[in-house]
Design a protein around this motif. Structure first.
Motif, PDB file in Angstrom:
ATOM      1  N   SER A   1      17.211  26.426  -6.874  1.00  0.00           N
ATOM      2  CA  SER A   1      16.562  27.522  -6.144  1.00  0.00           C
ATOM      3  C   SER A   1      15.361  28.043  -6.911  1.00  0.00           C
ATOM      4  CB  SER A   1      17.527  28.690  -5.951  1.00  0.00           C
ATOM      5  OG  SER A   1      18.676  28.274  -5.301  1.00  0.00           O
TER       6      SER A   1
ATOM      7  N   LEU B   1      13.629  28.749   5.232  1.00  0.00           N
ATOM      8  CA  LEU B   1      13.651  29.003   3.788  1.00  0.00           C
ATOM      9  C   LEU B   1      14.903  29.717   3.275  1.00  0.00           C
ATOM     10  CD1 LEU B   1      10.765  29.807   1.465  1.00  0.00           C
ATOM     11  CD2 LEU B   1      12.749  31.269   1.382  1.00  0.00           C
TER      12      LEU B   1
ATOM     13  N   VAL C   1      18.593  20.795  -2.246  1.00  0.00           N
ATOM     14  CA  VAL C   1      19.200  21.851  -1.437  1.00  0.00           C
ATOM     15  C   VAL C   1      20.664  21.523  -1.135  1.00  0.00           C
ATOM     16  CG1 VAL C   1      19.145  22.948   0.828  1.00  0.00           C
ATOM     17  CG2 VAL C   1      17.028  22.575  -0.419  1.00  0.00           C
TER      18      VAL C   1
ATOM     19  N   ALA D   1      16.096  35.241  -1.635  1.00  0.00           N
ATOM     20  CA  ALA D   1      15.387  34.260  -0.817  1.00  0.00           C
ATOM     21  C   ALA D   1      14.487  34.956   0.204  1.00  0.00           C
ATOM     22  CB  ALA D   1      16.378  33.337  -0.116  1.00  0.00           C
TER      23      ALA D   1
ATOM     24  N   HIS E   1      17.055  27.956   0.335  1.00  0.00           N
ATOM     25  CA  HIS E   1      16.929  28.422  -1.046  1.00  0.00           C
ATOM     26  C   HIS E   1      18.176  29.141  -1.520  1.00  0.00           C
ATOM     27  CE1 HIS E   1      12.255  28.220  -1.370  1.00  0.00           C
ATOM     28  NE2 HIS E   1      12.795  27.112  -0.950  1.00  0.00           N
TER      29      HIS E   1
ATOM     30  N   LEU F   1      12.584  25.631  -6.418  1.00  0.00           N
ATOM     31  CA  LEU F   1      12.143  25.599  -5.020  1.00  0.00           C
ATOM     32  C   LEU F   1      11.338  26.844  -4.673  1.00  0.00           C
ATOM     33  CD1 LEU F   1      15.391  24.315  -3.257  1.00  0.00           C
ATOM     34  CD2 LEU F   1      13.315  23.029  -3.666  1.00  0.00           C
ATOM     35  N   SER F   2      11.863  28.010  -5.048  1.00  0.00           N
ATOM     36  CA  SER F   2      11.221  29.267  -4.681  1.00  0.00           C
ATOM     37  C   SER F   2      10.008  29.545  -5.563  1.00  0.00           C
ATOM     38  CB  SER F   2      12.225  30.415  -4.828  1.00  0.00           C
ATOM     39  OG  SER F   2      12.394  31.084  -3.625  1.00  0.00           O
TER      40      SER F   2
ATOM     41  N   TYR G   1      15.297  22.211   6.782  1.00  0.00           N
ATOM     42  CA  TYR G   1      14.143  22.201   5.887  1.00  0.00           C
ATOM     43  C   TYR G   1      13.350  20.919   6.097  1.00  0.00           C
ATOM     44  CZ  TYR G   1      11.781  22.092   1.289  1.00  0.00           C
ATOM     45  OH  TYR G   1      10.874  22.015   0.270  1.00  0.00           O
TER      46      TYR G   1
ATOM     47  N   LYS H   1      21.823  36.139  -3.408  1.00  0.00           N
ATOM     48  CA  LYS H   1      20.912  34.997  -3.343  1.00  0.00           C
ATOM     49  C   LYS H   1      20.099  35.001  -2.050  1.00  0.00           C
ATOM     50  CE  LYS H   1      21.398  30.950  -5.242  1.00  0.00           C
ATOM     51  NZ  LYS H   1      21.888  29.580  -5.421  1.00  0.00           N
TER      52      LYS H   1
ATOM     53  N   THR I   1      11.430  36.080  -1.258  1.00  0.00           N
ATOM     54  CA  THR I   1      10.411  35.023  -1.369  1.00  0.00           C
ATOM     55  C   THR I   1       9.561  34.985  -0.106  1.00  0.00           C
ATOM     56  OG1 THR I   1      11.776  33.688  -2.817  1.00  0.00           O
ATOM     57  CG2 THR I   1      10.056  32.542  -1.621  1.00  0.00           C
TER      58      THR I   1
ATOM     59  N   PHE J   1      16.369  34.074  -9.594  1.00  0.00           N
ATOM     60  CA  PHE J   1      17.338  33.114  -9.069  1.00  0.00           C
ATOM     61  C   PHE J   1      18.280  32.636 -10.174  1.00  0.00           C
ATOM     62  CE2 PHE J   1      15.214  32.138  -4.907  1.00  0.00           C
ATOM     63  CZ  PHE J   1      16.360  32.273  -4.158  1.00  0.00           C
TER      64      PHE J   1
END
Lengths: 111, 493
Positions: free
Chosen positions: B246, B234, B155, B307, B238, B249-250, B170, B303, B310, B352
Motif C-alpha cells: 500500500s 483506489l 494488491v 486510502a 490500496h 502504491l499510494s 484496478y 487503512k 490519498t 500506511f
C-alpha cells in the motif's frame, strides 16, 4: 469513400462499441472482451496512421506497425492477467462480481 | 547527443530489471536478498543522476543505440525526473525493509507470495524509473503498462476474494486508461510523425487533432491516477493490499501516471493556450480534495481512511495545472504542486506502514476500538500524527510548504477560487487525523496481540521525518526541479 476513411470509421465504431460494453456490462469477462474490442479499434487507427506516413517521408511508415505489435503484446499480457484474476476469483469464492458490497460487511474487514 | 554520464540512465532502469532476472533464476531466499541489495545501488545511481543534472544545469540525455529522435528513442533526466527517482529510491527500499518479516522466505523453500512480492517490488521500481526518464510517448505507454502489471499482483497477493476483486477492478480501470492513452498517442503520431516529447513540444499547434489526442491521453491518465470521479477503484485496492505494498502504491505508483499528465501538459503542450482545460483539471482536483476528505471522515477502518485521504491528496496535485499554467505566479504553482507530490509520497507511505504495524499489533484496524492504543504503541501514533500534520498542511512540514506555495500562486495569479479546496481540504484533513488520534490518546485499554517490531516503526518514522524535513528545502531545490522545463507560452516565470 477511400479505404483509409472506411478503416478509420470502422476503427472508431469498434472503439465506441467497446467503450459502451466496458462501461455498461457488469460482468468482468464481458468487460475484458469489450476492452479487447477497443484495442482492435485503436490498432486499426494505428494502421491508417502508418499509411499516412507523411512526416518521415516514407511511402509507408513502418514505425506504427512496430507500435501496433508492441501494443498487441501488451494487450495480450493484460488480458491474460485479467483472465487469471477472474479464474482465481471464481475458484476462491464461487462468484465473479466487482461489486464491493458483495465482499465487505459494514464496519468489517480484514487486516 | 548523449551527454557524458548518460549511460547512468540506462543503468537506473536496468538495475532493477537485472534484479528481477536474478531473483527468478536463483529463486527462494535470493529474491529478498537481491531486492535489499539493490537499495544502496539504486539510491547511489539516482543521487548521481540528480547531481549531474544539478551540476550541468541541463537535462541529462541518453539516445538509445546512438540514434537521435525522431528515428531513435531518448531517455531524458531533468530536474523533476531526477527528484522523483531519488524519492523512489528512498521509498521502495523503505517498504522492502519493512516487509522483511511478512514476506520472509520460509527456511529451505520458497512461498509464492514472498517471491511475487519481491519480484513485483523490483518491477515497480524499474517501471517507475522508466516513467520518469522516458522521453517518447509510446515508450512511456509501455512503462505505464509495466507499472500497472507490477502493481496489480501486489494488491491481491494474499489471495482473499475481496482483494482479487479489488485487483481486477484496478486492472480494468487501468486498461481503460492505457488504451485511451494509446489512442491519443496514435493520433499525435499521425499528425506529427514523432513521439519525442521535446520535438513534439516544438512542433505542436492547437489543431482539433492535438486537442482530441490530449483529451484522450489525459482521460486515460486520470483513470490511472484515480482523480475524482474515476477514483472508485483506489480505496479497496490500496486498503486491501499488504501495508508495505500500500505504501508503494499510494506513495509512488499513482504519481507515475500523474507525472505523465505533467509531461503532457507542461512539456508537450506548453505553447498552447491551456488555461481552460487546466481549469477543468483543477476543478476536478478541487472536488477530489473536498469529496475524498469527507469520505475519509466517514471510514470505520484506518487503512480505508488513509486510502480515501490519498484520493483527496491526489486532488491537490491537480490544482497544479491551473496554478502552474497561469502567466503570473506559474513558478510558484509548479513549486507548490511538486512539493505536494513529494510531501504526500513520504507522509502517505509512512502512514500506511504505521497502519500496518497497528493492524499487526492489535489484530484489527477499527478506529472505534483504538481507545488508549497510543500508550501501547507510542512511536506508531507519533508517526501517524506527524504524517497527519503534513496532510493537513501545518508547519513545519512539506505539506505546509506545498500549500503555502499554492496559496501564493493563487494570490499572484488572482485565481482565488482554488484557495477554497486548499484551505477546506486542510480543515477536513484535520478532522480525519483527529478521528484517528482522539480515541488513541483517550482512556481505555487495548489488548496488544503481538508487540510491534521496533525496526518497522522506525522505518515509518524515518519516512515521516523526511516529509517534515521537506519544509526546510532551500531555494536552490526549487530551481533544480525547474531544470529542463520548457518556458514557452508564459507557463513559467
Amino acid at each position: 469513400m477511400t479505404p483509409s476513411v472506411l478503416a478509420g470509421l470502422v476503427g472508431a465504431a469498434l472503439v465506441g462499441l467497446g467503450l459502451y460494453g466496458l462501461i455498461s456490462n457488469p460482468h468482468p469477462l464481458r468487460k475484458l472482451l469489450a476492452f479487447n474490442l477497443v484495442g482492435s479499434g485503436v490498432f486499426l487507427v494505428f494502421g491508417i496512421v502508418a499509411r499516412r506516413g507523411a512526416a518521415a517521408g516514407f511511402a509507408f511508415d513502418p514505425v506504427p506497425q512496430a507500435m501496433v505489435i508492441t501494443g498487441i503484446v501488451v494487450a495480450f499480457a493484460a488480458s491474460a492477467l485479467a483472465v487469471a484474476l477472474i479464474l482465481r476469483l471464481a475458484a476462491a469464492s464461487g462468484k465473479v462480481t466487482l461489486d464491493p458490497r458483495a465482499w465487505t460487511k459494514p464496519g468489517e474487514g480484514g487486516q | 547527443m548523449t551527454a557524458p554520464g548518460g549511460e547512468l540512465l540506462v543503468f537506473a532502469v536496468l538495475t532493477p530489471v537485472l534484479g528481477i532476472l536474478l531473483s527468478f533464476a536463483r529463486g527462494g531466499r535470493a529474491a529478498e536478498a537481491i531486492t535489499l541489495a539493490l537499495a544502496p545501488v539504486g539510491l547511489v545511481l539516482a543521487g548521481f543522476v540528480a547531481w549531474l543534472v544539478a551540476w550541468s544545469g541541463a537535462p541529462l540525455v541518453y539516445e538509445i543505440g546512438g540514434l537521435a529522435p525522431p528515428l531513435g528513442i531518448a531517455l531524458r533526466a531533468d530536474g523533476a525526473s531526477a527528484t522523483m527517482m531519488v524519492v523512489t529510491a528512498l521509498i521502495v527500499p523503505a517498504a522492502a525493509f519493512y516487509a522483511r518479516e511478512k514476506f520472509a522466505t520460509p527456511q529451505g523453500g520458497e512461498s509464492r507470495s514472498a517471491l511475487t512480492f519481491w519480484i513485483m517490488l523490483q518491477a515497480i521500481w524499474a517501471a517507475l524509473n522508466l516513467v520518469f526518464l522516458g522521453s517518447d510517448l509510446f515508450n512511456l505507454y509501455v512503462a505505464l503498462e509495466l507499472l500497472t502489471f507490477a502493481a496489480v499482483p501486489l494488491v491481491c497477493i494474499d489471495g482473499r476474494p475481496e482483494t482479487l476483486a479489488a485487483a481486477l477492478r484496478y486492472l480494468l480501470f487501468a486498461l481503460f486508461g492505457s488504451i485511451s492513452y494509446l489512442l491519443g498517442v496514435a493520433l499525435l503520431y499521425g499528425g506529427y510523425g514523432t513521439l519525442d516529447i521535446v520535438l513534439l513540444g516544438q512542433k505542436i499547434e492547437g489543431t482539433p487533432l492535438v486537442w482530441t489526442a490530449a483529451a484522450l491521453m489525459t482521460a486515460g491518465l486520470l483513470a490511472k491516477t484515480a482523480l475524482f470521479p474515476l477514483h472508485i477503484w483506489l480505496p479497496p485496492a490500496h486498503a486491501n493490499a499488504p501495508a508495505a505494498a500500500s505504501a508503494v502504491l499510494s506513495g509512488l505508483v499513482v504519481k507515475g501516471s500523474f507525472f505523465l499528465a505533467l509531461r503532457l501538459w507542461f512539456y508537450v503542450l506548453p505553447g498552447l493556450p491551456i488555461a481552460a482545460p487546466a481549469a477543468l483539471l483543477g476543478a476536478l482536483g478541487g472536488c477530489a480534495a473536498l469529496f475524498g476528505s469527507i469520505l475519509a471522515l466517514r471510514q470505520a477502518r484506518l487503512k480505508l481512511l488513509v486510502a480515501y485521504s490519498t484520493v483527496a491528496q491526489i486532488g491537490y496535485l491537480f490544482l497544479m495545472f491551473p496554478l502552474a499554467a497561469a502567466p503570473a505566479g506559474g513558478a510558484l504553482g509548479w513549486s507548490g504542486g511538486f512539493m505536494q507530490v513529494l510531501a504526500h509520497a513520504f507522509a502517505k507511505a509512512a502512514m500506511f506502514l504505521s497502519a500496518g504495524v497497528l493492524a499487526e499489533a492489535l489484530g484489527h484496524d477499527r478506529i472505534a476500538q483504538f481507545g488508549g492504543a497510543a500508550r501501547a504503541l507510542p512511536l506508531t501514533f507519533l508517526t501517524l500524527g506527524l504524517g497527519g500534520l503534513s496532510l493537513m498542511g501545518l508547519p513545519p512540514s512539506g505539506g505546509f510548504e506545498a500549500k503555502w506555495f499554492l496559496l501564493r500562486a493563487c494570490a499572484a495569479s488572482g485565481q482565488w477560487i482554488w484557495a477554497v479546496p486548499i484551505l477546506g481540504g486542510g480543515l477536513l484533513a484535520g478532522g480525519y487525523v483527529f478521528r484517528i488520534l482522539a480515541p488513541a490518546l483517550g482512556d481505555g485499554e487495548v489488548k496488544v496481540k503481538a508487540s510491534p517490531r521496533r525496526s518497522q516503526e522506525l522505518v515509518a518514522l524515518g519516512l515521516v521525518v523526511i516529509a517534515l524535513a521537506l519544509a526546510f528545502a532551500p531555494e536552490n531545490f526549487f530551481e533544480f526541479i525547474r531544470i529542463g522545463r520548457p518556458l514557452a507560452g508564459g507557463g513559467a516565470s
